[in-house]
Design an enzyme around this catalytic site. Structure first.
Site, PDB file in Angstrom:
ATOM      1  N   CYS A 134     143.823  39.626 102.685  1.00  0.00           N
ATOM      2  CA  CYS A 134     143.204  38.685 103.623  1.00  0.00           C
ATOM      3  C   CYS A 134     144.098  37.460 103.840  1.00  0.00           C
ATOM      4  O   CYS A 134     145.323  37.540 103.680  1.00  0.00           O
ATOM      5  CB  CYS A 134     141.818  38.280 103.119  1.00  0.00           C
ATOM      6  SG  CYS A 134     140.794  37.496 104.386  1.00  0.00           S
ATOM      7  N   ASP A 203     135.711  33.335  98.018  1.00  0.00           N
ATOM      8  CA  ASP A 203     134.672  32.664  98.813  1.00  0.00           C
ATOM      9  C   ASP A 203     133.634  32.049  97.900  1.00  0.00           C
ATOM     10  O   ASP A 203     133.126  30.967  98.160  1.00  0.00           O
ATOM     11  CB  ASP A 203     134.025  33.647  99.787  1.00  0.00           C
ATOM     12  CG  ASP A 203     134.961  33.921 100.947  1.00  0.00           C
ATOM     13  OD1 ASP A 203     135.875  34.743 100.781  1.00  0.00           O
ATOM     14  OD2 ASP A 203     134.818  33.243 101.983  1.00  0.00           O
TER      15      ASP A 203
HETATM   16  C1  RUB Z   1     138.430  34.786 104.122  1.00  0.00           C
HETATM   17  C2  RUB Z   1     138.589  35.144 102.690  1.00  0.00           C
HETATM   18  C3  RUB Z   1     139.510  34.282 101.863  1.00  0.00           C
HETATM   19  C4  RUB Z   1     138.663  33.214 101.162  1.00  0.00           C
HETATM   20  C5  RUB Z   1     139.529  32.136 100.530  1.00  0.00           C
HETATM   21  O1  RUB Z   1     137.351  35.487 104.728  1.00  0.00           O
HETATM   22  O2  RUB Z   1     137.954  36.035 102.167  1.00  0.00           O
HETATM   23  O3  RUB Z   1     140.157  35.043 100.883  1.00  0.00           O
HETATM   24  O4  RUB Z   1     137.789  32.595 102.091  1.00  0.00           O
HETATM   25  O5  RUB Z   1     140.250  31.462 101.530  1.00  0.00           O
HETATM   26  P1  RUB Z   1     137.009  35.207 106.289  1.00  0.00           P
HETATM   27  P2  RUB Z   1     140.774  29.965 101.330  1.00  0.00           P
HETATM   28  O6  RUB Z   1     138.253  35.471 107.057  1.00  0.00           O
HETATM   29  O7  RUB Z   1     135.908  36.157 106.582  1.00  0.00           O
HETATM   30  O8  RUB Z   1     136.553  33.768 106.385  1.00  0.00           O
HETATM   31  O9  RUB Z   1     141.650  30.011 100.101  1.00  0.00           O
HETATM   32  O10 RUB Z   1     141.542  29.666 102.579  1.00  0.00           O
HETATM   33  O11 RUB Z   1     139.602  29.077 101.140  1.00  0.00           O
END
Ligand code: RUB
Length: 331
Positions: A134, A203
């Site tokens: 991701c 998340d």
């Molecule tokens: C994004 C996702 C990321 C976490 C952490 O999911 O799963 O790994 O949110 O991201 P989506 P960060 O694209 O559905 O929002 O480290 O940027 O907070």
């Protein structure tokens, strides 16, 4: 709760979170805090009780944008708790508290990501081959910091279907000069034997150390365990869920089937059911460490972070969460 006016800018932020123009748990949290500050700025009137009711309403409205990342309700709670406990005597004072707290949260969050980068990079060794999933700003902070220290030899980036956030990650890493290989999600096990560290974001982290992150994370962790690659999760402390301390489950967002197949295909094949869960849960046994801005912890120590942060106020949080969400019409 009766329906109230919500400024257009705030509606736009919530819609952008909902349709994922604003995405990633940390970014969502900062946008939520910013939306509260905007709402406070735009409020007209000088009756304090009305201002507070309005802010509670807006808070509830923003909180309901996406269900899984706890960073959003935690950011909102950070700002709203300061307002609730402030004993402000006027709208002006209350407004100032909201704006200052929102900015404080945003600055804390940005600093946390930087610290996570520095702490996490210490876990990366010279010549390491990393896999990520991701697009996580916190995970990228670790990978890029380690790369600048000359340690990272290559990064495998999973495309991350159906929304392909892996493409964002691959682009960012390539623009930093890293050796990047974009692979289909289904190739995770095939390439894992070349990998020695997995670095992903989160998340939500539950009290037992389970990590909720983009769907597919648990399969990466499973493949990593088999291949004896270490799994590191980069997560700011506002991604730890206080409600899991009292046994609540983390809601997993289910999104529209058209993110998987075009609507035409759906119509042509009415007998096919499509299910699009967008997060999954990786059990703590599959995680070597969680890198937070307060230090590196084993997943089993998640409860300590939560107790330190919310221990005494857990009853208040439980009460807040049981309040019914407001219904919003957006026309
Ligand atoms: C994004 C996702 C990321 C976490 C952490 O999911 O799963 O790994 O949110 O991201 P989506 P960060 O694209 O559905 O929002 O480290 O940027 O907070």
């Amino acid at each position: 709760m009766t329906e109230m006016y919500i400024p257009k800018e705030v509606i736009r932020i919530r819609n952008d979170i909902k349709n994922m123009k604003i995405r990633g748990a940390g970014t969502i949290a900062r946008a939520g805090a910013r939306a509260l500050a905007i709402a406070a700025e735009k409020h007209v009137g000088n009756e304090l009780s009305k201002f507070i009711k309005y802010m509670e309403y807006v808070a509830s409205y923003i909180r309901s944008a996406r269900p899984t990342a706890v960073s959003l309700p935690n950011a909102i709670m950070y700002v709203m708790n300061r307002l609730r406990k402030s004993n402000a005597k006027s709208v002006e004072e209350a407004r100032r508290i909201v704006i200052e707290s929102a900015n404080e949260f945003i600055n804390y969050s940005l600093k946390a990501i930087k610290i996570i980068g520095e702490l996490g990079a210490r876990r990366i060794e010279h010549g390491d081959v990393i896999m990520t999933h991701c697009h996580s700003t916190a995970a990228l902070s670790i990978i890029i910091t380690a790369y600048r220290q000359g340690k990272v030899s290559k990064v495998f980036v999973k495309e991350t279907r159906p929304k392909m956030q892996g493409l964002i990650t691959a682009k960012v890493l390539a623009s930093e000069g890293l050796d990047v290989v974009l692979i289909p999600d289904s190739a995770v096990r095939y390439y894992m034997r070349k990998v020695n560290k997995v670095v992903v974001g989160a998340d939500t982290i539950a009290a037992n150390g389970a990590v909720v992150n983009k769907i597919g994370t648990s399969m990466v962790a499973l493949a990593a365990k088999e291949a004896r690659a270490r799994v590191y999760v980069a997560a700011e402390t506002y991604k730890f869920s206080p409600l899991t301390l009292i046994g609540e489950l983390v809601p997993i967002e289910i999104r529209d089937p058209t993110e998987i197949v075009p609507s035409g295909w759906l119509k042509e094949n009415p007998g096919v059911e499509i299910f699009n869960p967008v997060f999954d849960v990786t059990p703590p046994e599959y995680i070597d460490a969680i890198i937070t801005e307060r230090g590196v912890i084993p997943p089993q120590a998640a409860i300590l972070i939560l107790m330190e942060e919310y221990g005494l106020s857990i009853k208040e949080i439980a009460k807040l969460s049981s309040e019914t969400e407001v219904k919003i019409s957006e026309d």
